[in-house]
Structure formats: structure tokens, C-alpha cells
Design a protein around this motif. Structure first.
Motif, PDB file in Angstrom:
ATOM      1  N   LYS A   7      56.027  46.145  53.724  1.00  0.00           N
ATOM      2  CA  LYS A   7      55.581  47.535  53.712  1.00  0.00           C
ATOM      3  C   LYS A   7      55.813  48.217  52.365  1.00  0.00           C
ATOM      4  O   LYS A   7      55.051  49.078  51.966  1.00  0.00           O
ATOM      5  CB  LYS A   7      56.296  48.339  54.803  1.00  0.00           C
ATOM      6  N   SER A   8      56.873  47.886  51.657  1.00  0.00           N
ATOM      7  CA  SER A   8      57.196  48.583  50.428  1.00  0.00           C
ATOM      8  C   SER A   8      56.404  48.040  49.241  1.00  0.00           C
ATOM      9  O   SER A   8      56.335  48.673  48.203  1.00  0.00           O
ATOM     10  CB  SER A   8      58.697  48.481  50.146  1.00  0.00           C
ATOM     11  N   ARG A   9      55.792  46.854  49.419  1.00  0.00           N
ATOM     12  CA  ARG A   9      55.046  46.253  48.328  1.00  0.00           C
ATOM     13  C   ARG A   9      53.735  46.975  48.085  1.00  0.00           C
ATOM     14  O   ARG A   9      53.110  47.456  49.029  1.00  0.00           O
ATOM     15  CB  ARG A   9      54.754  44.792  48.670  1.00  0.00           C
ATOM     16  N   ARG A  10      53.319  47.031  46.831  1.00  0.00           N
ATOM     17  CA  ARG A  10      52.067  47.685  46.478  1.00  0.00           C
ATOM     18  C   ARG A  10      50.907  46.742  46.813  1.00  0.00           C
ATOM     19  O   ARG A  10      50.985  45.541  46.576  1.00  0.00           O
ATOM     20  CB  ARG A  10      52.086  47.980  44.986  1.00  0.00           C
ATOM     21  N   GLN A  11      49.813  47.283  47.359  1.00  0.00           N
ATOM     22  CA  GLN A  11      48.650  46.479  47.699  1.00  0.00           C
ATOM     23  C   GLN A  11      47.863  46.126  46.434  1.00  0.00           C
ATOM     24  O   GLN A  11      47.699  46.968  45.548  1.00  0.00           O
ATOM     25  CB  GLN A  11      47.737  47.248  48.655  1.00  0.00           C
ATOM     26  N   LYS A  12      47.341  44.902  46.368  1.00  0.00           N
ATOM     27  CA  LYS A  12      46.554  44.482  45.216  1.00  0.00           C
ATOM     28  C   LYS A  12      45.129  44.974  45.376  1.00  0.00           C
ATOM     29  O   LYS A  12      44.582  44.981  46.475  1.00  0.00           O
ATOM     30  CB  LYS A  12      46.532  42.961  45.113  1.00  0.00           C
ATOM     31  N   TYR A  13      44.523  45.353  44.269  1.00  0.00           N
ATOM     32  CA  TYR A  13      43.115  45.735  44.265  1.00  0.00           C
ATOM     33  C   TYR A  13      42.357  44.674  43.495  1.00  0.00           C
ATOM     34  O   TYR A  13      42.685  44.361  42.337  1.00  0.00           O
ATOM     35  CB  TYR A  13      42.917  47.102  43.612  1.00  0.00           C
ATOM     36  N   TYR A  14      41.361  44.101  44.116  1.00  0.00           N
ATOM     37  CA  TYR A  14      40.581  43.048  43.484  1.00  0.00           C
ATOM     38  C   TYR A  14      39.409  43.691  42.742  1.00  0.00           C
ATOM     39  O   TYR A  14      38.435  44.119  43.352  1.00  0.00           O
ATOM     40  CB  TYR A  14      40.082  42.043  44.525  1.00  0.00           C
ATOM     41  N   TYR A  15      39.502  43.743  41.426  1.00  0.00           N
ATOM     42  CA  TYR A  15      38.479  44.395  40.612  1.00  0.00           C
ATOM     43  C   TYR A  15      37.204  43.567  40.540  1.00  0.00           C
ATOM     44  O   TYR A  15      36.118  44.112  40.367  1.00  0.00           O
ATOM     45  CB  TYR A  15      39.014  44.637  39.194  1.00  0.00           C
ATOM     46  N   ASN A  16      37.298  42.272  40.642  1.00  0.00           N
ATOM     47  CA  ASN A  16      36.135  41.392  40.475  1.00  0.00           C
ATOM     48  C   ASN A  16      35.305  41.239  41.750  1.00  0.00           C
ATOM     49  O   ASN A  16      34.283  40.577  41.729  1.00  0.00           O
ATOM     50  CB  ASN A  16      36.587  40.016  40.006  1.00  0.00           C
ATOM     51  N   LEU A  17      35.728  41.828  42.830  1.00  0.00           N
ATOM     52  CA  LEU A  17      35.024  41.670  44.097  1.00  0.00           C
ATOM     53  C   LEU A  17      33.863  42.650  44.171  1.00  0.00           C
ATOM     54  O   LEU A  17      34.044  43.858  43.953  1.00  0.00           O
ATOM     55  CB  LEU A  17      36.000  41.927  45.249  1.00  0.00           C
TER      56      LEU A  17
END
Length: 179
Positions: A7-17
Motif C-alpha cells: 500500500k505504501s509503494r508508489r504505483q508505476k506509470y507506463y509511459y510507453n503504453l
């Protein structure tokens, strides 16, 4: 109470998608999944669902195919006398085959497991109609009550009446042979 680790981890954003392409592919209409083999064989993928069903003489929307008269709904509205033209049925064999298939007698698929049949026959053979004694039998693994055993025997009688009669007749014959 400890926190959940993820829960405390930041979510990754996939820029190439490419999200636009994903959205478009999900929106595309797939061919309908057809369960009836007669319809599947007569289906033309180049035509719409409404056109295909109209050619077969089937209705796309049952409410439009057989409308409820306004008088039944409590409203009296004058009709202008116009009726929709009759649609030409180019593939009547589909409806004919479906009607024939529906008119065939239904095959009974009610069966009991072999274990249950053996259990009921054992109980009847050793205890006759004494359900209390059956409930105390060592082969009563599931600890059925006398009423549950009676119910199982009645189910067996209803599913296999001829087999039950033959079984009872053979028991009577065995008793006569012993005496």
C-alpha cells in the motif's frame, strides 16, 4: 497493527503504453457467439445481426416482433392503419430444423451415482424397512438419520422403478430359498 506492504509503494506509470489503441480494440464489435449449430452454419459474417436474423425468419427484438396492443396497456390509441411490410425469409430451413429439434422427446438424464445405488441396496438387503437400524449400521459413513436414509431409498425407487422391483423380487426369492 502492521501496515500492508504494497500500500505504501508508489504505483508505476507506463509511459510507453498506448492507451488509445487499447481502448479502440476493446470497443470493436466481436462476432457474436452462437450456441445453436443451425444458426451458426447459416450465419453470414458480412451482414449485421439484424439482417442475419431477419433472413432466417427469427426476431432480433421480441418486443418489436410481437408488440403488446395498446388496449391491453389501458391506453386506447387509434392506429393509422400502416403495417410494416413482410420481410422475406431467405433461409427458412434454419427455423424448420430448430422446430424439429425442439419437437424431439427429451431424454431423461436423471441418474444416481453407483455408490448411492450400492449403499441403498445394501441397506435394504440387510435391514429391510427398518430405518432406525439402518442409521446405526457401520456402513452408514455419513451418519445419515433414518429420515435421510428413507429419502435416499425413495429417490432410488423413483429413478429406477423396474430395477427396484427386480431387486425386491430377488430378495423375496432368496428368503424363500433359505426357508
Amino acid at each position: 497493527m502492521p501496515k500492508a506492504k504494497g500500500k505504501s509503494r508508489r504505483q508505476k506509470y507506463y509511459y510507453n503504453l498506448n492507451r488509445k489503441r487499447l481502448y479502440r480494440s476493446a470497443r470493436r464489435r466481436a462476432a457474436p457467439r452462437i450456441a445453436c449449430s443451425h444458426i451458426r452454419h447459416a450465419w453470414d459474417p458480412s451482414k449485421s445481426v439484424a439482417q442475419n436474423l431477419a433472413e432466417m425468419g427469427l426476431a432480433e427484438d421480441p418486443n418489436k416482433a410481437i408488440p403488446i396492443p395498446k388496449k391491453l396497456l389501458g391506453m386506447e390509441v387509434e392506429s393509422d392503419g400502416r403495417r410494416q411490410g413482410k420481410k422475406i425469409v431467405r433461409k427458412p430451413y434454419v427455423v424448420n430444423e430448430m422446430e424439429y429439434e425442439a419437437s424431439l422427446p427429451e431424454k431423461k438424464s436423471n441418474t444416481l451415482s453407483r455408490d448411492l445405488i450400492d449403499y441403498v441396496r445394501y441397506m435394504i438387503q440387510n435391514h429391510g424397512e427398518n430405518y432406525k437400524e439402518m442409521a446405526r449400521d457401520e456402513k452408514n459413513y455419513y451418519q445419515d438419520t433414518p429420515k435421510q436414509i428413507k429419502r435416499k431409498i425413495n429417490v432410488y425407487k423413483n429413478f429406477y422403478p423396474e430395477e427396484y422391483k427386480d431387486f425386491i423380487a430377488s430378495l423375496k426369492q432368496e428368503k424363500m430359498d433359505v426357508q
